[in-house]
Scaffold this motif. Structure first.
Motif: not given
Length: 324
Positions: A179-208
């Motif tokens: 999550x740190x990696x995927x959400x962090x990448x979205x944060x640095x890219x100034x992604x929208x809150x909804x896109x940031x959440x997509x990347x957070x969810x991707x990282x979380x579920x991929x990690x599991x």
């Protein structure tokens, strides 16, 4: 089967940048502290570099270049390596990735201190993003990881564990860094809150998904591919998904409960490995890993169609199919 080399094609230059950053860490100490430089050269190599890759691919999904995300990518991998150094010291493990662990080469005290150094340096590199949200995300991630490891320590050799306990543990152990990696990448890219959440969810579920496959391979892999003995997690008292399923299937008579209370665990571990491999438990565990990989990808279609997005799809497929 997909290969990481092809999945990483859009970010090869960036991953080389992480490697160069690691070399600088050790080279800067070769004159003043050659002993530490030797340890750093030994540990800052190899691996799948999943976390740097996720940082870069996440940012690239929103049109941000690799240079901006390089500190986050470097920091995430260094934080991961620091956790491995401490894990091996705590477990008194002799090998990882078919190499001797830091603690088996230099001793427990020096391994723990090296891990402390890597944690601190990873924080310093994260601060190079000049983004307070990234610094906060780093601190939160480290807290989650430490809490997850503490929960695993308290649960060690405890037969009374649930699937929910297991998920909570691996969320802290593995998913938090993804999550740190995927959400962090979205944060640095100034992604929208909804896109940031997509990347957070991707990282979380991929990690599991990644950790479940890791736990499967502890039972079905071979020592050469895994770089550690088969059944080593169970031998250390860590109850993972295949073990939970076996205990659920045979609540009164199973080798895992016998092992958890035994002084000599080897025979019980061997029997557990045999019973798990001769049942459908491995298939059921893989289905669970695939379910989380699918959850990771379920909203990626909402992102712009890019080579980076395609690599994220492929990475989820690779993680379920990998053999080490």
């Amino acid at each position: 089967m997909l290969k990481l080399s092809s999945i990483y094609a859009p970010i090869n230059e960036g991953l080389k940048g992480v490697e160069d950053e690691f070399k600088l860490v050790s080279e800067s100490r070769k004159q003043s502290f050659p002993e530490m430089a030797e340890m750093l050269d030994y540990i800052l190599v190899g691996g799948k570099v999943l976390r740097p890759a996720l940082s870069m691919l996440s940012a690239m999904c929103f049109g941000t270049g690799i240079k901006k995300v390089l500190p986050l990518a470097t920091s995430s991998e260094m934080l991961h390596i620091a956790t491995l150094v401490h894990d091996d010291a705590i477990d008194k493990a002799d090998t990882r990735r078919s190499r001797r662990t830091v603690n088996s080469v230099w001793g427990l005290e020096k391994a723990i201190l090296l891990g402390d150094f890597l944690f601190a340096h990873a924080a310093e590199v994260a601060a190079e993003t000049d983004n307070m949200r990234i610094v906060t995300l780093f601190a939160q991630t480290l807290q989650i990881i430490a809490s997850g490891e503490l929960k695993q320590a308290y649960a060690s050799f405890n037969p009374d564990q649930s699937y929910e306990n297991y998920l909570e543990r691996i969320s802290g152990k593995t998913a938090a860094l993804f999550v740190m990696a995927t959400k962090g990448g979205a944060i640095l890219a100034d992604a929208s809150p909804s896109d940031e959440e997509i990347m957070r969810s991707y990282g979380y579920n991929l990690g599991l998904s990644f950790q479940i496959v890791d736990d499967i391979l502890d039972f079905v892999g071979n020592a050469k591919d895994m770089g550690k003995p088969v059944g080593s997690d169970l031998n250390n008292g860590t109850v993972t998904l295949p073990a939970l399923l076996l205990m659920d299937r045979y609540p009164e008579n199973n080798p895992i409960k016998d092992m958890l209370g035994a002084t000599d665990r080897s025979a019980h571990v061997a029997r557990a490995v045999e019973m798990i491999n001769s049942s459908d438990i491995i298939d059921l565990s893989y289905k669970e890993a695939k379910r989380y990989a699918d959850l990771a990808c379920q909203d990626l279609s909402k992102l712009p169609k890019t080579a980076a997005r395609e690599s994220l799809y492929q990475l989820a497929e690779f993680i379920v199919e990998r053999k080490n």
